[in-house]
Design an enzyme around this catalytic site. Structure first.
Site, PDB file in Angstrom:
ATOM      1  N   GLU A   6      29.017  90.776   9.383  1.00  0.00           N
ATOM      2  CA  GLU A   6      30.202  89.916   9.326  1.00  0.00           C
ATOM      3  C   GLU A   6      30.989  89.825  10.633  1.00  0.00           C
ATOM      4  O   GLU A   6      31.539  88.762  10.945  1.00  0.00           O
ATOM      5  CB  GLU A   6      31.121  90.414   8.211  1.00  0.00           C
ATOM      6  CG  GLU A   6      30.489  90.299   6.842  1.00  0.00           C
ATOM      7  CD  GLU A   6      31.291  91.016   5.788  1.00  0.00           C
ATOM      8  OE1 GLU A   6      31.939  90.342   4.979  1.00  0.00           O
ATOM      9  OE2 GLU A   6      31.276  92.257   5.766  1.00  0.00           O
ATOM     10  N   ARG A  12      41.611  91.866   2.207  1.00  0.00           N
ATOM     11  CA  ARG A  12      40.958  92.004   3.515  1.00  0.00           C
ATOM     12  C   ARG A  12      41.625  91.084   4.542  1.00  0.00           C
ATOM     13  O   ARG A  12      41.779  91.439   5.709  1.00  0.00           O
ATOM     14  CB  ARG A  12      39.459  91.738   3.436  1.00  0.00           C
ATOM     15  CG  ARG A  12      38.736  92.100   4.716  1.00  0.00           C
ATOM     16  CD  ARG A  12      37.233  92.052   4.571  1.00  0.00           C
ATOM     17  NE  ARG A  12      36.647  93.305   4.141  1.00  0.00           N
ATOM     18  CZ  ARG A  12      36.255  94.294   4.957  1.00  0.00           C
ATOM     19  NH1 ARG A  12      36.402  94.163   6.253  1.00  0.00           N
ATOM     20  NH2 ARG A  12      35.723  95.389   4.487  1.00  0.00           N
ATOM     21  N   GLU A  40      26.843  87.122  -4.528  1.00  0.00           N
ATOM     22  CA  GLU A  40      27.321  88.480  -4.792  1.00  0.00           C
ATOM     23  C   GLU A  40      27.811  88.594  -6.238  1.00  0.00           C
ATOM     24  O   GLU A  40      27.500  89.555  -6.926  1.00  0.00           O
ATOM     25  CB  GLU A  40      28.438  88.829  -3.806  1.00  0.00           C
ATOM     26  CG  GLU A  40      28.930  90.252  -3.936  1.00  0.00           C
ATOM     27  CD  GLU A  40      29.931  90.619  -2.847  1.00  0.00           C
ATOM     28  OE1 GLU A  40      29.919  90.001  -1.761  1.00  0.00           O
ATOM     29  OE2 GLU A  40      30.740  91.529  -3.085  1.00  0.00           O
TER      30      GLU A  40
END
Ligand SMILES: Cc1cc2nc3c(=O)[nH]c(=O)nc-3n(C[C@H](O)[C@H](O)[C@H](O)COP(=O)(O)OP(=O)(O)OC[C@H]3O[C@@H](n4cnc5c(N)ncnc54)[C@H](O)[C@@H]3O)c2cc1C
Ligand code: FES
Ligand code: FES
Length: 1369
Positions: free
Chosen positions: A1305, A917, A839
């Site tokens: 995910e 997160r 990423e």
């Protein structure tokens, strides 16, 4: 034996050797050029354009490079077919053989092979990078067997192939159709098989492809046999009748060709000899005393490629008959040193089957040990002598030879021969009793005597294809003297506890003459405890575990011998029934899976379980990945110059030696960067090339380019960098102690008043604890790769990259080159797995390669070696959590105070978003009236950690489940009860202010409890545990709630471009990247349904920054939501423009409509756009709506552990997820299974070992586990034996396209059910010794952690009650 040759005679021999060297590749004859002695078969195949065979690791550990080699065995008069790792096989070792690659067995144009077809249709290929290797392993298995394999054979055969995407179940299913299901079909004696039919060597199914194929095709069709788990698609697809007409035959030239001496060369004076007589070997040894003998090259290959050792003369002895003998006589078995392990297996199987069982205890145990020795591909080429002479301290066979009393026959160049007892042969670390002019000729394994018992032991990180942590071979000979059975001889040998295989002499001496009973066991254990001495910082670490294993193994051996003696007169040492669990072999049945879902179709394609659009390309090896793209003329290869210190000032750089290195073309440092040297995805806090200070091992200091990858690597290694070392921070703990945090990363979220609650006395109990969560390597099968070139005289830069974020590559390259983004293009067709690892951490590599490309105006390719990739590109963040939780006696949570820290490494990268997160998910699914979560990102001197599936969510939830489990133990209830009474509800307001809507968790939970029959499972487990002292079972059921959306609001946007052509076909381009997750397939389904055309009319070619700009990385699970919506927007625009024409006529097809619109000058191209509405979060207030919706799920797992050695397997896993109305249930199931198995790796197998305070035997800041040899991702043998996956029915999601939900995910965390089931089993084991207190278990729950938590009499000598195995965090 012969005398030494004179120099003259030798030259003559060399001349006679210079015959044409050939090999056949896929039926085509090829002359092997001289000068390639350094080449592997893989390099050769890829150089001649056969790029279907992939380079995944280069060390024999992943199987991506599997090909089949065939040769004609002149003695046995038959063709031998073997799967081998092309990355380890020296090219010249295959001379005279036929190599079949994935391209050779089938392709889309001429027809896929049934194996390829079946794999594609069974959804067994996601990113596809591992796929050719699996196809070839299966193909070689079918070709090599006389009769079809069983399902177990198939699974065993795949142990050497790794897949990071699928979770293996669909691969097993796809191949199971070739398994033997009905014996009658194969014996040709019944069930209507005609005499012309036999079992097809290609498919393993009955057919008539043999002698009379053209005569009797109709009869063949009647005899079709299908596997019982997966229905073949058409009869001919699977039975091979149509295909085998295209099967490659063994080249007739090779049938007659005899092996000859070979003498070939390589660079730097490298010589490759292939003698075909023993005398030639000696002659060569006499001429070149330091020459290296090679058989399978599985050791030498690793030494030369990974350890950069250079051996100027290699003598390939695999063809020497004297070294290949297998002779059975009255005394025993003589095994030539060059005998391959797979041949040894075959001969031992025959012996065990045919000889008196009293004689074959050694054979049986060696056979059993070989089962766990590497994978099929390695066993097919690795030799007995190679293993012995390497003298690895963890060799699996050397302890066996020693225990069995084997003798080694050794000869020298002068014809002298001698015999050495195996126990005297190993002198020190990789040092043996062999002079430079001697070679090992054979091994003599004596038959056993009656009452002589031999047993093997091995404990590794992973059961399949892994080197041992500790292994052992043990032998005892019992003799009846008077009324008791006493030990008349014994041999106890351990591997993995000393620099060489260690004979426990004191233990042996203690045993001899003593009766085999409990007293002798206790005495022997005491002697052993002293016999095995290991320093605290011994290489390999895990000292306490390794010492405990030595005792556990001996205890198992004692019980096993007692069990063998059971019933013998005067032997009264009976094994209590519950203790049999220590020695009972766990025979794994074949994996069974079920997938349960509803198909809710929308239009022509949405909702259908379509096969991945690239599946056929992938199974045939035709799918192109970055490294497969042909290099343009004048191309160069780049290799980075890497820091060797974790924190240091760069004092000087000397590149003189690099510049004179072969093939050198350029070297570049920070001063050469034309644009900005500071880079980063969010803030610019890293240097492209370190200019003065290095902050981690593996940081890029500069880059070398050269004509080949190998030359670039060698030149880079020659750059001499001098450092002045500075203090390094090498763990979260050290960062906290020294207050080393990334700036501005302190975060806090609150609900209620935690402190007040703790003070209020509402809480019956308040407990505190710490949770250590280990990191995880992405281990995408395709390493990072970029090919970059300039265009139009250097005015533009273009690149093809393996990345999840082409736009980031564009941005980084434009920044470092100082070019506008409009002049930089990045394209990505597909990537061989990313999982978050590509990423951001792929972008700096593209930028590194862009510097030489731009400055030299030449194309440059950078492809990382696996070890470098693992070492420098970052991993899943390790976390440290500190909790204080208050609750009532019934287990109701009242308050939680949580501090969490993640290990960011040396730059911020995405670490803050990952931490956030984790904080968002630290409630998992639980109602916590008062909660305060604080977090900080630690700065450490490790490579920057980065995104990985779940992006911090799993770590946050794992910490939560740890304190839930703790509460359960404190209030003496089951964790499930605690979970249930604390579940959130519809309307619950979370600690960050978002309100829960459409809460489906309770429904999922109840369905799972019912379908898994949880209460009955609990009873069964209790019953099992009661009756088995040394094996314990455990179960757990775990819920999850995963927030969907990027937490950075601006990233929740997506663009797409849709073109309709006049033939009615549609080309879609969108900003998302296909990395195996099926994104392009789902998006194409959306487009097909929108136009109401067949899926086959829609094509997605690639992702490109010049077609769809400013795309967010393909991440956060939301890609099909947002790109599906953007594509739908574009389709709807085009449809609206078509509508006036469409309404005028009734068109027969979409093509006619498209043509009519074209004639009316209607724009058939549209740009679509989507931004996720109604989301946003304010860190100032700590409140908002960060997620559009949540994906809910739950999983049940049952495991069994071996408490004595820490081994475990997952007996069952049931997973249920709410995915709304799935866009493609087959692809979603694939995501669930893949994520679950990847998660299983995280919680139970995969451990990163860094050079830190916990691992002093690793150089500071270095990664020890930087390849598949030392880092173990799940293999086929780790798949839950029963693996049931279902999707919640009738639960549409109004918040995403076509009522679907995101999947990538959310299921990952559900694998923690395995972790907590393991903990449940450990709790049962500890109860046996009266220990019912709570204890910490860090993840991953490796064999070390399992075993050391199951405290008993064998661990107590080495650890105290608060022992916690070391973990790098
Ligand atoms: C992926 C992988 C997995 C592995 N798993 C295991 C495992 O589970 N257990 C385990 O024990 N090992 C394992 N190994 C190690 C290795 O496969 C074995 O040691 C193997 O048996 C070596 O045989 P070879 O023919 O390939 O040796 P080579 O690499 O060809 O040779 C090894 C050494 O032996 C010397 N040698 C070979 N023959 C003779 C001879 N006749 N006389 C004198 N010297 C000789 C060579 O000169 C060389 O130094 C693994 C290796 C890999 C790459
Ligand atoms: S590339 Fe050969 S085994 Fe991995
Ligand atoms: S499909 Fe196996 S690694 Fe991707």
């Amino acid at each position: 034996m012969g005398s030494l040759k004179t120099e003259n005679e030798f030259e003559k021999m060399e001349e006679s050797e210079s015959k044409e060297a050939i090999l056949y590749v896929n039926g085509i004859r090829r002359v092997l050029p001289d000068g390639l002695a350094h080449f592997t078969l893989l390099e050769y195949l890829r150089d001649i354009g056969l790029t279907g065979t992939k380079l995944g690791c280069g060390e024999g550990g992943c199987g991506a490079c599997t090909v089949m080699i065939s040769y004609f065995d002149q003695n046995a008069k038959k063709c031998v077919h073997l799967a081998v790792n092309a990355c380890l096989a020296p090219l010249y070792s295959i001379e005279g053989m036929h190599v079949v690659t994935v391209e050779g067995i089938g392709n889309r144009r001429n027809g896929l092979h049934p194996i390829q077809e079946s794999l594609a249709r069974a959804h067994g290929s996601q990113c596809g990078f591992c796929t050719p290797g699996f196809v070839m392993s299966m193909y070689a298995l079918l070709r090599s067997l006389q009769k079809p394999p069983t399902k177990e054979d198939i699974e065993e055969n795949l142990a050497g192939n790794l897949c990071r995407c699928t979770g293996y179940r669909p691969i097993i299913d796809a191949f199971s159709v070739f398994a033997r299901t009905n014996d009658a079909l194969y014996t040709n004696q019944s069930s209507g098989l005609s005499s012309t039919e036999f079992v097809c060597p290609s498919t393993g199914k009955p057919c008539s492809c043999g002698l009379n194929i053209t005569d009797n095709k109709d009869a063949t069709k009647k005899s079709i046999c299908h596997g019982d788990t997966l229905k073949p698609i058409t009869s001919n697809d699977i039975d091979g009748t149509s295909y085998t007409e295209k099967e490659l035959i063994f080249p007739p030239e090779l049938l007659l060709r005899k092996s000859t001496n070979l003498c070939l060369n390589g660079p730097k004076g490298l010589k490759w000899y292939r003698p075909i007589k023993l005398q030639h070997v000696f002659d060569l040894k006499a001429k070149y005393p330091d020459a290296k003998l090679v058989v399978g090259n599985t050791e030498v290959g690793i030494e030369t490629r990974l350890k950069s050792l250079h051996y100027p003369v290699l003598i390939h002895v695999a063809h020497v008959p004297e070294l290949n003998k297998l002779i059975i006589n009255d005394e025993g078995l003589e095994i030539g040193a060059a005998v391959k392990l797979s041949e040894l297996v075959k001969v031992l199987e025959i012996i065990v089957h045919e000889r008196d069982p009293n004689q074959t205890s050694s054979c049986k145990s060696i056979l059993e040990q070989l089962k766990w020795f590497a994978g099929t591909q390695i066993r097919n080429i690795a030799s007995v002598g190679g293993n012995i002479c390497t003298a690895s301290p963890i060799s699996d066979l050397n302890p066996m030879w020693m225990a069995c009393g084997a003798k080694f026959h050794i000869s020298d160049c002068r014809g002298n021969t001698r015999t050495c007892l195996s126990e005297k042969f190993f002198l020190g670390y990789r040092k043996v009793d062999l002079a430079s002019n001697e070679i090992l000729v054979s091994v003599f394994l004596p038959w056993n005597k009656p009452y002589e018992f031999v047993k093997e032991f091995k404990q590794a990180h992973r059961r399949d294809d892994d080197i041992a942590i500790v292994n052992a071979g043990m032998r005892v000979l019992l003799e009846k003297t008077g009324k008791s059975w006493v030990v008349s001889d014994a041999s106890i040998v351990y591997g993995g506890v000393a620099p060489y295989s260690l004979l426990a002499n004191e233990t042996k001496n203690f045993l001899i003459g003593k009766p085999w009973n409990k007293e002798v066991l206790e005495g022997a254990l005491k002697v052993l405890e002293k016999n095995i001495v290991m320093k605290e910082d011994a290489p390999g670490g895990m000292v306490e575990f390794r010492k405990s294993l030595t005792l556990s193994f001996f205890f198992k051996f004692f019980l096993w011998v007692c069990h063998q003696m059971n019933g013998e007169a005067s032997f009264d040492e009976t094994v209590p029934k519950s203790h049999l669990s220590a020695i009972k072999l766990v025979k794994h049945p074949s994996v069974i899976g079920s997938q349960d879902y509803d198909i809710v179709k929308h239009g022509s394609a949405v909702g259908a379980p379509e096969v991945h659009l690239s599946a056929q390309l992938q199974v045939s090896g035709e799918a192109e990945y970055t490294d497969d793209v042909p290099m343009p003329p004048n191309s160069l290869h780049a290799f980075p110059i890497l820091s060797k210190k974790p924190h240091a000032r760069v004092v000087s750089i000397n590149d003189v030696a690099a510049k004179s290195s072969p093939g050198f073309a350029g070297i570049f440092f920070a001063k050469d960067v034309p644009g900005q040297n500071m880079i980063g995805p969010i803030i610019f806090d890293e240097e492209l090339f370190a200019s003065q200070i290095v902050t981690c091992v593996g940081q890029v200091i500069g880059v070398v380019v050269a004509d080949t990858h190998e030359n670039a690597k060698q030149a880079a290694i020659k750059v001499d960098v001098q450092y002045e070392e500075l203090p390094a921070v090498l763990s979260i703990e050290e960062a906290i102690q020294s207050n080393n945090f990334h700036p501005n990363t302190e975060r806090c979220m609150k609900k209620g008043d935690t402190e007040l609650c703790f003070l209020s006395r509402e809480c019956d109990k308040i407990v505190e604890g710490e949770v250590h969560v280990g990191g995880q390597e992405h281990f995408y099968l395709e390493p990072n790769s970029t090919l970059i070139w300039t265009a139009d005289g250097g005015n533009e830069v273009h690149m093809i990259s393996s990345t999840q974020a082409p736009q980031k590559h564009q941005k980084y390259v434009s920044r470092v080159l100082g070019l506008p983004m409009s002049k930089v293009v990045c394209k990505t067709k597909r990537i061989g797995g990313g999982f978050g690892g590509k990423e951001t951490r792929s972008a700096f590599l593209a930028a590194v390669a862009s510097i030489p490309s731009y400055l030299l105006n030449r194309p440059v390719k950078i492809t990382l070696d696996r070890d470098i990739d693992m070492m420098i590109t970052g991993q899943r963040h390790s976390f440290f959590g500190k909790y204080k939780v208050g609750f009532t006696n019934s287990g109701k949570i009242l308050a939680l105070d949580l501090e969490i820290y993640n290990n960011g490494g040396n730059s911020l990268d995405l670490s803050l978003a990952v931490l956030e997160r984790a904080m968002f998910h630290s409630d998992n699914v639980y109602e916590i009236p008062n909660i305060r979560v604080k977090g900080k990102v630690c700065f450490t001197n490790f490579p920057s950690n980065t995104a990985f599936r779940g992006f911090g969510g799993p770590q946050g939830m794992l910490i939560a489940e740890n304190w839930i489990q703790r509460i359960a133990m404190e209030v003496k209830k089951s964790p499930e009860e605690i979970r249930e009474i604390n579940f959130q509800k519809e309307g619950s307001v979370l600690h960050y202010g978002q309100q829960i809507e459409n809460f489906t968790l309770e429904r999922l939970w109840n369905e799972l409890k019912e379908s898994s029959d949880f209460l009955a499972a609990r009873k069964e487990v209790e019953e099992f545990n009661l009756n088995n002292r040394w094996k314990k079972r455990g179960i757990a059921i775990i819920p999850t709630k995963f927030g969907i959306s990027f937490t950075a609001k601006f990233m929740n946007q997506a663009g797409a471009l849709v073109h309709v052509y006049t033939d009615g076909t549609v080309l879609v381009t969108h900003g998302g990247v296909e990395m195996g997750q099926g994104l392009h397939t789902k998006v194409a389904q959306v487009a097909a349904s929108s136009f109401n055309i067949p899926l086959s009319s829609v094509f997605i070619s690639e992702t490109s920054t010049d077609k769809v700009p400013n795309s967010s990385p393909t991440a956060a699970s939301a890609s099909s939501d947002i790109y599906g919506a953007a594509v739908l927007d574009a389709c709807e625009q085009i449809k609206a423009r078509m509508e006036p024409i469409a309404s005028k006529h009734n068109f027969g097809s979409f093509a006619e409509l498209a043509m009519a619109c074209y004639m009316e000058r209607i724009d058939l191209s549209a740009h679509g756009f989507y931004m996720t509405p109604d989301i946003g979060f304010d860190w100032e207030t700590g409140k908002g709506v960060p997620f559009k919706y949540f994906t809910y799920g739950a999983a049940f797992a049952e495991v069994e552990i071996d408490t004595l050695v820490g081994d475990f397997h997952t007996r069952r896993a049931d997973v249920i997820l709410d995915l709304g109305f799935s866009l493609n249930p087959a692809i979603d199931i694939g995501q669930i299974e893949g994520a679950f198995v990847q998660g299983l790796g995280w919680v139970a197998l995969e451990e990163l070992k860094w050079g830190d305070a916990a691992h002093k035997w690793v150089r500071p800041g270095n990664l020890y586990t930087c390849g598949p040899g030392s880092y173990k991702i799940p293999s086929v043998n780790d798949v839950p034996l029963k693996f049931n996956v279902s999707l919640l029915k009738g639960a549409p999601n109004a918040n995403a396209i076509h009522s679907s939900k995101a999947v990538g995910e959310p299921p990952f965390f559900l694998a923690s059910a395995v972790f907590f089931a393991i903990k449940d089993a450990i709790i049962a084991a500890r109860a046996e010794v009266g220990c019912s207190e709570w204890f910490p278990l860090d993840n991953p729950a490796t064999p070390e952690r399992i075993r050391m938590s199951c405290i008993d009499q064998f661990t107590e000598a080495f650890i105290d009650s608060d022992f916690r195995p070391k973990l790098s965090i």
